[in-house]
Design a protein around this motif. Structure first.
Motif: not given
Length: 92
Positions: A2-20
């Motif tokens: 996975l490209e760095r940008e894709r990894v960042a996108e996945i991590v950010l999405r999961e962090v936001v989802k979990l915070i909510k």
């Protein structure tokens, strides 16, 4: 890999989802956001790593010799990107 940008996108999405899910604020999360500041405790972090393993197909923390505790979302991204780089066989 996975490209760095894709990894960042996945991590950010999961962090936001979990915070909510944890009842946290809907504030903006960036690579500079602190993981502890986001309200995620150690159990939530374990859930996050499990979800990231499901999304990306690997858990870099299992392969680490030393324990790492990323402080920011960006540091967490680097753990995943770094693991991929170490897993790539040398080019011949």
């Amino acid at each position: 890999m996975l490209e760095r940008e894709r990894v960042a996108e996945i991590v950010l999405r999961e962090v936001v989802k979990l915070i909510k899910e944890e009842g946290g604020e809907d504030g903006e999360v960036s690579l500079q956001s602190g993981l502890a500041d986001s309200g995620l405790d150690s159990l939530a972090f374990a859930v996050l790593v499990t979800r990231l393993e499901q999304s990306m197909g690997f858990d870099p923390f299992l392969a680490l010799e030393d324990e790492i505790f990323p402080r920011t979302v960006g540091e967490l991204v680097e753990v995943y990107v770094g693991h991929q780089m170490e897993s790539v066989p040398p080019h011949r």
